[in-house]
Scaffold this active site. Structure first.
Site, PDB file in Angstrom:
ATOM      1  N   ASP A  89     -14.471   9.984 -41.332  1.00  0.00           N
ATOM      2  CA  ASP A  89     -15.169   9.109 -40.297  1.00  0.00           C
ATOM      3  C   ASP A  89     -16.375   8.268 -40.903  1.00  0.00           C
ATOM      4  O   ASP A  89     -17.083   7.482 -40.741  1.00  0.00           O
ATOM      5  CB  ASP A  89     -15.755  10.029 -39.053  1.00  0.00           C
ATOM      6  CG  ASP A  89     -14.561  10.097 -38.061  1.00  0.00           C
ATOM      7  OD1 ASP A  89     -13.513  10.114 -38.457  1.00  0.00           O
ATOM      8  OD2 ASP A  89     -14.946  10.395 -36.959  1.00  0.00           O
ATOM      9  N   CYS A 130     -10.841  17.194 -42.282  1.00  0.00           N
ATOM     10  CA  CYS A 130     -11.767  16.365 -41.657  1.00  0.00           C
ATOM     11  C   CYS A 130     -11.058  16.003 -40.281  1.00  0.00           C
ATOM     12  O   CYS A 130      -9.683  16.502 -39.754  1.00  0.00           O
ATOM     13  CB  CYS A 130     -11.895  14.971 -42.273  1.00  0.00           C
ATOM     14  SG  CYS A 130     -13.262  13.940 -41.607  1.00  0.00           S
ATOM     15  N   ASP A 131     -11.716  15.314 -39.353  1.00  0.00           N
ATOM     16  CA  ASP A 131     -11.433  15.258 -37.977  1.00  0.00           C
ATOM     17  C   ASP A 131      -9.969  14.863 -37.534  1.00  0.00           C
ATOM     18  O   ASP A 131      -9.581  15.616 -36.570  1.00  0.00           O
ATOM     19  CB  ASP A 131     -12.220  13.955 -37.453  1.00  0.00           C
ATOM     20  CG  ASP A 131     -13.794  14.188 -37.520  1.00  0.00           C
ATOM     21  OD1 ASP A 131     -14.128  15.180 -38.203  1.00  0.00           O
ATOM     22  OD2 ASP A 131     -14.402  13.515 -36.751  1.00  0.00           O
ATOM     23  N   LYS A 132      -9.259  14.059 -38.262  1.00  0.00           N
ATOM     24  CA  LYS A 132      -7.975  13.641 -37.652  1.00  0.00           C
ATOM     25  C   LYS A 132      -6.996  14.266 -38.481  1.00  0.00           C
ATOM     26  O   LYS A 132      -5.793  14.209 -37.910  1.00  0.00           O
ATOM     27  CB  LYS A 132      -7.714  12.040 -38.118  1.00  0.00           C
ATOM     28  CG  LYS A 132      -8.932  11.195 -37.278  1.00  0.00           C
ATOM     29  CD  LYS A 132      -9.168  11.347 -36.105  1.00  0.00           C
ATOM     30  CE  LYS A 132     -10.266  10.296 -35.500  1.00  0.00           C
ATOM     31  NZ  LYS A 132     -11.722  10.909 -36.078  1.00  0.00           N
ATOM     32  N   CYS A 202     -17.894  18.268 -41.942  1.00  0.00           N
ATOM     33  CA  CYS A 202     -19.380  18.242 -41.266  1.00  0.00           C
ATOM     34  C   CYS A 202     -19.698  19.570 -40.672  1.00  0.00           C
ATOM     35  O   CYS A 202     -18.699  20.327 -40.046  1.00  0.00           O
ATOM     36  CB  CYS A 202     -19.345  17.256 -40.341  1.00  0.00           C
ATOM     37  SG  CYS A 202     -19.046  15.612 -40.695  1.00  0.00           S
ATOM     38  N   SER A 478     -19.422   8.873 -30.939  1.00  0.00           N
ATOM     39  CA  SER A 478     -19.570   9.972 -31.722  1.00  0.00           C
ATOM     40  C   SER A 478     -19.716  11.342 -30.795  1.00  0.00           C
ATOM     41  O   SER A 478     -20.518  11.238 -29.704  1.00  0.00           O
ATOM     42  CB  SER A 478     -20.570   9.961 -32.716  1.00  0.00           C
ATOM     43  OG  SER A 478     -21.098  11.343 -33.269  1.00  0.00           O
TER      44      SER A 478
END
Length: 588
Positions: A89, A130-132, A202, A478
């Site tokens: 991101d 990570c996010d995805k 994160c 976000s």
């Protein structure tokens, strides 16, 4: 545990007669990899490595692969590393207004399908970061339905955990605010050097850690897997336990669709509500359900279960608790133990045991970092799904924990077709206290892939309007944003000729977070008589993967998967198909 060669095996689709053309070709290709002829009968496992040098999120995944290969070989299986796209991101959000972020999720699913189905491999073990990546790996598991284990690979050690000023989320927030206010950023450049002190995702409870927890709540990761410090002994223990769990799944022929059910999806929804996870988990869990052929409305599950699911922790950005403190207090395993009276405990997990059986080994709540269901941080949901005449198929708001802000807002609409227009509307006085700002045309198709609107929210905050102006959009924002009344992912999106596309300046919009309603106070016949919304031409539109994505992406109510799955959600649920001229070649 016995190695695979010592226990009775199910039939393996990867095995071909040694004298066949395919069997001989595999022998020829794999012999240079050190695979002997007497090993070719073993289960063949894809290690899905969504790694990249572009971001710290992925920096340690390549070091996990050889350890995992060694563990799997010792257990009697043949591991093969495969690669996928790896969006970040913070890094791959620059081109095309961030459209490559969400769209990469489905590209990863296809990457996994090509390798696993093309080679007819027997199982998957996925390094999720990570996010995805986590939702993509779960979606691939549901689609391909071969034994699969998700390994949450951990969060980064942050400067804030060392008592310094910032982690990456704080840097992002302050830098975004400075971009609006035009304040100097010299101090932020120095803070950035101390924000990330190790590999991993994160540190806060944004999408990455939220989806790691969701994977455990679904039963698709080993108990106690999330959240976890990257490269810690706990992470390495999770790697070893995950390898053993996968071999056991292969032997027992336990598959993702045995685990990903309506019950386990509802358990994951409860977990997200209890921790105040990222709002993006709604569409990701819906996509997982669609790929696994589970007919469940995740949006409605969040909406209804939110009224009876207490918030048991207050982790950044919802509150001040660090993820390290949350992990040390028991993390997802303790949350699931405390939620057990509300969960469907007979849901199967990758361990072969039920969710209730796994929960008995978890630590009880400490009453401080993690509360009990009788003494929660809040009984108001941190994730609020709203429906109404402006959002028939749903929309979402994120709230702080605990939530002491206003929950109702009614005002005239001020309509914009881009973030830039809306930010300019703050400066030129078009947007005034009491207004409801509307940014449309940036949804799954219009964005495409849900345009980000965080910069506008930061601009509102910088001008002291965050609590004076409500905001409604078919884009996204976000997970770090939970101030004021901010409603995102309105569905149907404006470009789908839903009500949002027919809103006009001055129309009254009413928001009620307590009731979960988002309404347009304009007579239905008047709205129907208005012209269809046409998205203004984008200066950077045209060509490549994103055009393909726009043609195939389904509505948010279907998790924005690519292509219709006939999942059972469409009938009586979508209010309008996409017009063929703007990406409606495949309608739901």
């Amino acid at each position: 545990m016995a190695v695979m060669e010592e226990i009775k095996m199910v039939d393996l689709r990867s095995n071909f007669s040694p004298s066949s053309a395919l069997g001989i070709a595999r022998r020829a290709e794999w012999r240079p990899l050190g695979i002997r002829a007497d090993e070719l009968h073993k289960p063949k496992v894809a290690i899905v490595n969504s790694s990249s040098d572009l971001a710290a999120c992925f920096a340690h995944l390549d070091d996990i692969v050889p350890v995992l290969k060694k563990e799997l070989r010792a257990l009697g299986v043949l591991p093969f590393e495969i690669r996928t796209a790896a969006p970040s991101d913070f890094i791959t959000s620059v081109g095309r207004g961030g459209s490559y972020i969400l769209s990469a999720r489905d590209l990863m699913v296809n990457d996994v399908e090509v390798a696993v189905e093309g080679a007819q491999l027997d199982a998957i073990i996925a390094l999720s970061s990570c996010d995805k990546t986590t939702p993509a790996h779960l979606m691939a598991a549901g689609r391909l339905n071969v034994p699969t284990v998700i390994i949450p690979c951990g969060y980064q050690h942050s400067g804030m955990a060392e008592g310094r000023e910032a982690d990456v989320e704080e840097i992002f927030l302050q830098a975004a605010m400075a971009a609006v206010t035009k304040e100097p950023t010299d101090h932020l450049q120095e803070m950035a050097d101390d924000a990330i002190l190790s590999p991993g995702v994160c540190a806060g409870l944004a999408t990455a850690n939220s989806m790691h927890i969701a994977a455990e709540a679904l039963g698709m990761a080993v108990p106690g897997a999330a959240p976890v410090r990257a490269n810690s002994e706990r992470m390495w223990d999770n790697v070893r336990r995950s390898a053993a769990a996968l071999v056991d799944m292969i032997q027992r022929d336990i598959r993702p669709r045995d685990i990903i059910t309506a019950a386990s999806i509802r358990n994951a929804v409860r977990a997200m509500l209890a921790v105040g996870g990222s709002t993006t988990t709604i569409k990701h869990l819906q996509a997982v359900a669609v790929e696994a052929h589970v007919d469940v409305d995740v949006w409605e599950a969040f909406r209804t279960l939110g009224r009876s699911t207490p918030v048991l922790c207050s982790v950044r950005p919802n509150g001040t608790t660090l993820t390290e403190q949350f992990e040390d207090a028991g993390g997802a395993a303790t949350i699931l133990r405390e939620l057990m009276p509300l969960l469907e405990g007979d849901a199967l997990t990758i361990t072969g045991h039920t969710m209730a059986e796994n929960a008995t080994a978890a630590a009880p709540a400490d009453g401080d970092v993690i509360r009990t269901i009788d003494t929660p941080y809040s009984t108001d949901p941190a994730i609020v799904v709203l429906r109404g005449t402006l959002a028939p198929d749903g929309s979402v708001a994120k709230r702080p924990v605990p939530d002491s802000g206003t929950k109702q807002f009614t005002g005239p609409a001020r309509v914009f077709d881009s973030r830039e227009q809306a930010i300019a509307g703050i400066s030129d006085g078009r947007l005034q206290p009491g207004d409801v700002a509307v940014i449309r045309g940036i949804g799954a198709v219009g964005g495409p892939a849900l345009g980000f609107t965080s910069s506008f929210i930061f601009a509102l905050n910088a001008r002291g309007l965050a609590d004076k102006v409500a905001f409604v959009t078919d884009g996204q924002f976000s997970g770090l944003v939970n101030q004021g009344i901010t409603i995102g992912e309105v569905s149907p999106e404006g470009i789908a000729d839903g009500p949002l596309g027919r809103v006009r300046d001055g129309d009254e919009i009413a928001i009620d977070l307590a009731a979960g309603s988002l309404d347009l106070h304009v007579p239905a016949d008047e709205v129907a008589a208005r012209d269809v919304y046409v998205r203004p031409e984008s200066a950077d539109a045209g060509g490549g993967y994103l055009d393909q994505y726009r043609e195939l992406v389904q509505p948010l109510s279907c998790g924005t998967v690519l292509g219709c799955r006939a999942c059972g959600l469409c009938e009586g649920h979508h209010t309008a198909p996409l017009p063929a001229a703007v990406g409606g070649g495949v309608t739901a």
